[in-house]
Design a protein around this motif. Sequence first.
Motif, PDB file in Angstrom:
ATOM      1  N   PRO A 232      64.544  49.259  27.384  1.00  0.00           N
ATOM      2  CA  PRO A 232      65.609  49.694  26.358  1.00  0.00           C
ATOM      3  C   PRO A 232      66.604  48.937  26.345  1.00  0.00           C
ATOM      4  O   PRO A 232      67.287  48.802  27.293  1.00  0.00           O
ATOM      5  CB  PRO A 232      65.955  50.838  25.609  1.00  0.00           C
ATOM      6  CG  PRO A 232      66.212  51.969  26.576  1.00  0.00           C
ATOM      7  CD  PRO A 232      64.911  51.222  28.065  1.00  0.00           C
TER       8      PRO A 232
ATOM      9  N   ARG B  48      71.040  48.282  26.798  1.00  0.00           N
ATOM     10  CA  ARG B  48      71.443  48.848  27.272  1.00  0.00           C
ATOM     11  C   ARG B  48      72.892  48.501  27.575  1.00  0.00           C
ATOM     12  O   ARG B  48      73.637  47.303  27.431  1.00  0.00           O
ATOM     13  CB  ARG B  48      70.720  49.407  28.652  1.00  0.00           C
ATOM     14  CG  ARG B  48      71.189  48.310  30.188  1.00  0.00           C
ATOM     15  CD  ARG B  48      70.413  47.798  30.206  1.00  0.00           C
ATOM     16  NE  ARG B  48      68.791  48.098  29.692  1.00  0.00           N
ATOM     17  CZ  ARG B  48      67.646  47.520  31.043  1.00  0.00           C
ATOM     18  NH1 ARG B  48      68.230  47.712  32.312  1.00  0.00           N
ATOM     19  NH2 ARG B  48      66.553  48.288  30.350  1.00  0.00           N
TER      20      ARG B  48
ATOM     21  N   ARG C  52      55.164  51.343  33.679  1.00  0.00           N
ATOM     22  CA  ARG C  52      55.506  52.891  33.042  1.00  0.00           C
ATOM     23  C   ARG C  52      55.913  53.151  31.302  1.00  0.00           C
ATOM     24  O   ARG C  52      55.404  52.475  30.270  1.00  0.00           O
ATOM     25  CB  ARG C  52      57.137  52.571  32.725  1.00  0.00           C
ATOM     26  CG  ARG C  52      57.516  51.174  31.839  1.00  0.00           C
ATOM     27  CD  ARG C  52      59.443  50.841  32.055  1.00  0.00           C
ATOM     28  NE  ARG C  52      59.616  49.341  31.595  1.00  0.00           N
ATOM     29  CZ  ARG C  52      61.007  49.162  31.634  1.00  0.00           C
ATOM     30  NH1 ARG C  52      61.666  49.139  32.672  1.00  0.00           N
ATOM     31  NH2 ARG C  52      61.220  48.152  30.825  1.00  0.00           N
ATOM     32  N   ASP C  53      56.627  54.719  31.681  1.00  0.00           N
ATOM     33  CA  ASP C  53      56.145  55.753  30.128  1.00  0.00           C
ATOM     34  C   ASP C  53      57.749  56.274  30.535  1.00  0.00           C
ATOM     35  O   ASP C  53      58.026  55.510  30.760  1.00  0.00           O
ATOM     36  CB  ASP C  53      54.671  56.646  30.575  1.00  0.00           C
ATOM     37  CG  ASP C  53      54.579  57.421  31.415  1.00  0.00           C
ATOM     38  OD1 ASP C  53      55.597  57.935  32.274  1.00  0.00           O
ATOM     39  OD2 ASP C  53      53.750  58.061  30.710  1.00  0.00           O
ATOM     40  N   LYS C  54      58.033  57.129  29.413  1.00  0.00           N
ATOM     41  CA  LYS C  54      58.722  58.065  29.349  1.00  0.00           C
ATOM     42  C   LYS C  54      59.435  58.529  31.146  1.00  0.00           C
ATOM     43  O   LYS C  54      60.552  58.635  30.716  1.00  0.00           O
ATOM     44  CB  LYS C  54      59.063  59.217  28.816  1.00  0.00           C
ATOM     45  CG  LYS C  54      58.311  58.214  27.019  1.00  0.00           C
ATOM     46  CD  LYS C  54      57.915  59.172  25.784  1.00  0.00           C
ATOM     47  CE  LYS C  54      57.862  58.717  24.909  1.00  0.00           C
ATOM     48  NZ  LYS C  54      58.045  59.975  23.600  1.00  0.00           N
ATOM     49  N   GLU C  55      58.861  59.367  31.181  1.00  0.00           N
ATOM     50  CA  GLU C  55      59.117  60.128  32.788  1.00  0.00           C
ATOM     51  C   GLU C  55      58.782  59.067  33.915  1.00  0.00           C
ATOM     52  O   GLU C  55      59.004  60.008  34.701  1.00  0.00           O
ATOM     53  CB  GLU C  55      58.342  61.085  32.359  1.00  0.00           C
ATOM     54  CG  GLU C  55      59.242  62.205  31.237  1.00  0.00           C
ATOM     55  CD  GLU C  55      58.951  63.595  31.323  1.00  0.00           C
ATOM     56  OE1 GLU C  55      58.594  64.234  32.552  1.00  0.00           O
ATOM     57  OE2 GLU C  55      59.236  64.258  30.477  1.00  0.00           O
ATOM     58  N   ARG C  56      57.493  58.667  33.926  1.00  0.00           N
ATOM     59  CA  ARG C  56      57.320  57.529  34.819  1.00  0.00           C
ATOM     60  C   ARG C  56      56.666  55.937  35.162  1.00  0.00           C
ATOM     61  O   ARG C  56      57.180  56.079  34.347  1.00  0.00           O
ATOM     62  CB  ARG C  56      55.666  58.633  35.446  1.00  0.00           C
ATOM     63  CG  ARG C  56      55.232  59.844  35.057  1.00  0.00           C
ATOM     64  CD  ARG C  56      54.180  60.466  34.912  1.00  0.00           C
ATOM     65  NE  ARG C  56      53.519  59.965  33.884  1.00  0.00           N
ATOM     66  CZ  ARG C  56      51.808  59.835  33.610  1.00  0.00           C
ATOM     67  NH1 ARG C  56      51.425  60.495  35.017  1.00  0.00           N
ATOM     68  NH2 ARG C  56      51.792  59.688  32.253  1.00  0.00           N
TER      69      ARG C  56
ATOM     70  N   ARG D  95      61.647  61.388  36.239  1.00  0.00           N
ATOM     71  CA  ARG D  95      62.515  60.744  35.191  1.00  0.00           C
ATOM     72  C   ARG D  95      63.451  60.419  36.410  1.00  0.00           C
ATOM     73  O   ARG D  95      64.463  60.070  36.452  1.00  0.00           O
ATOM     74  CB  ARG D  95      63.568  61.174  34.271  1.00  0.00           C
ATOM     75  CG  ARG D  95      62.660  61.970  33.532  1.00  0.00           C
ATOM     76  CD  ARG D  95      63.493  62.311  32.611  1.00  0.00           C
ATOM     77  NE  ARG D  95      63.037  61.892  30.816  1.00  0.00           N
ATOM     78  CZ  ARG D  95      62.858  61.333  29.873  1.00  0.00           C
ATOM     79  NH1 ARG D  95      63.141  60.354  30.071  1.00  0.00           N
ATOM     80  NH2 ARG D  95      61.705  61.776  28.666  1.00  0.00           N
TER      81      ARG D  95
ATOM     82  N   ASP E   4      66.615  59.143  35.653  1.00  0.00           N
ATOM     83  CA  ASP E   4      66.594  58.255  33.719  1.00  0.00           C
ATOM     84  C   ASP E   4      66.449  58.855  32.778  1.00  0.00           C
ATOM     85  O   ASP E   4      65.424  59.658  32.688  1.00  0.00           O
ATOM     86  CB  ASP E   4      65.872  56.994  33.874  1.00  0.00           C
ATOM     87  CG  ASP E   4      66.117  55.778  33.471  1.00  0.00           C
ATOM     88  OD1 ASP E   4      66.230  56.473  31.642  1.00  0.00           O
ATOM     89  OD2 ASP E   4      65.347  55.338  33.015  1.00  0.00           O
TER      90      ASP E   4
ATOM     91  N   ALA F 133      66.115  58.088  29.955  1.00  0.00           N
ATOM     92  CA  ALA F 133      65.750  56.831  28.440  1.00  0.00           C
ATOM     93  C   ALA F 133      65.441  57.173  27.550  1.00  0.00           C
ATOM     94  O   ALA F 133      63.801  58.836  27.901  1.00  0.00           O
ATOM     95  CB  ALA F 133      65.384  55.673  29.206  1.00  0.00           C
ATOM     96  N   PRO F 134      65.144  57.146  26.457  1.00  0.00           N
ATOM     97  CA  PRO F 134      66.959  56.856  25.571  1.00  0.00           C
ATOM     98  C   PRO F 134      68.182  58.185  26.142  1.00  0.00           C
ATOM     99  O   PRO F 134      67.318  58.657  25.841  1.00  0.00           O
ATOM    100  CB  PRO F 134      66.493  55.805  24.308  1.00  0.00           C
ATOM    101  CG  PRO F 134      65.288  57.129  24.104  1.00  0.00           C
ATOM    102  CD  PRO F 134      64.660  57.453  25.097  1.00  0.00           C
TER     103      PRO F 134
ATOM    104  N   GLN G 249      71.429  53.649  27.344  1.00  0.00           N
ATOM    105  CA  GLN G 249      69.766  53.309  27.028  1.00  0.00           C
ATOM    106  C   GLN G 249      69.980  53.788  25.437  1.00  0.00           C
ATOM    107  O   GLN G 249      69.899  54.797  24.692  1.00  0.00           O
ATOM    108  CB  GLN G 249      68.691  53.156  27.920  1.00  0.00           C
ATOM    109  CG  GLN G 249      69.103  53.148  29.532  1.00  0.00           C
ATOM    110  CD  GLN G 249      68.299  53.791  29.586  1.00  0.00           C
ATOM    111  OE1 GLN G 249      66.595  53.021  30.009  1.00  0.00           O
ATOM    112  NE2 GLN G 249      68.526  54.430  30.499  1.00  0.00           N
TER     113      GLN G 249
END
Length: 328
Positions: free
Chosen positions: A60, A62, A213-217, A256, A289, A291-292, A327
């Motif tokens: 995203p 940042r 990548r995804d939200k946590e990996r 994360r 991380d 993110a977001p 982010q």
Amino acid sequence: MRTLLMALAAVLAAAGMAAAQVAAPSLNPTPTLSLMPVVTPNTIFVPGPSNPAVLPWDGPSRIAAAYGTAKLTDIAIAPTINPVAKGTARGVLVEGVGETFAAAAQVNTSRMDIDPVFATGSLETKVQRIGLAAQFGKRFSVGLGSESVENTNTSFTPALDFQQSLVMGGATVRLGEVFYFGAAGGTETIKDKLTQEQVKRNALQYGIAYLWRDKERGAHIEAYHAQRPAKLYPSMAPAAAANDVNGFTVEVMLARVLLGYSTQQDKTKNDVGTPLDKNSVATLTLGYDMAPGLAFVLSKYDGKSENASTGTVNFKTSGMNAGVAYQF
């Protein structure tokens, strides 16, 4: 003493936007501050090869900053002085990524004060980068960008000051959602502000990457190459040495938590093809991380410059830095 100081004339070059991004973006959302040694005025370092066309894949958006320490040690021409110079480095990154268009701007600066036993003055570096890009069909992207690097040694009067500027265009191709191929090139201008001499040369960098990548990996593996030919200044001495750069990055994010390792090696040659120096730097990264939201990153780097003919160490650099990114 002037001969000794000339060995530091080109100072150090701060690396570019995060880990090198020639084919795919880094998982590290903060600017890194690894410093790469450069030995002589004619040995100009290629600072963290990049490609503005990577930006659309780097969401995203940042705002990020980093701060760190740096030092120069084990210099062959003054082995009893350790460190020869030490100081701090700073970086700021602003990046906006939309569905089609993306833009980014980054400034990295460093200042290292020279040990007064060796000389009076400082080694200063400023790196600026901007880029604009667009992607089409989530498969192809193009971008335009510029970067400038200024290295100053204030132990001379007037100060030794070398500037590099590069305007480049780039493109990437995304296949199978996770494979990326990228290339960028343009014309680089190198100017010696003390003598007002300058040369122009072609610049090319290309790479291949795996990014998922995804939200946590996530995972990012990239190999890249950059090259610059040698060019003589109008006075015929010295010459801007040829650069042959190879780099590798591997990053993994689990729950994360970000772990990363990157390495870059730059082999330089003079205008008649004689090897000069082998400059290398390696960076370890640990981050978290959210993110977001917020991301925090710690990095440690070690670099050295070796004489290509004898294998002896010219000098070493090392440092640590901390970065934070918001982010959105």
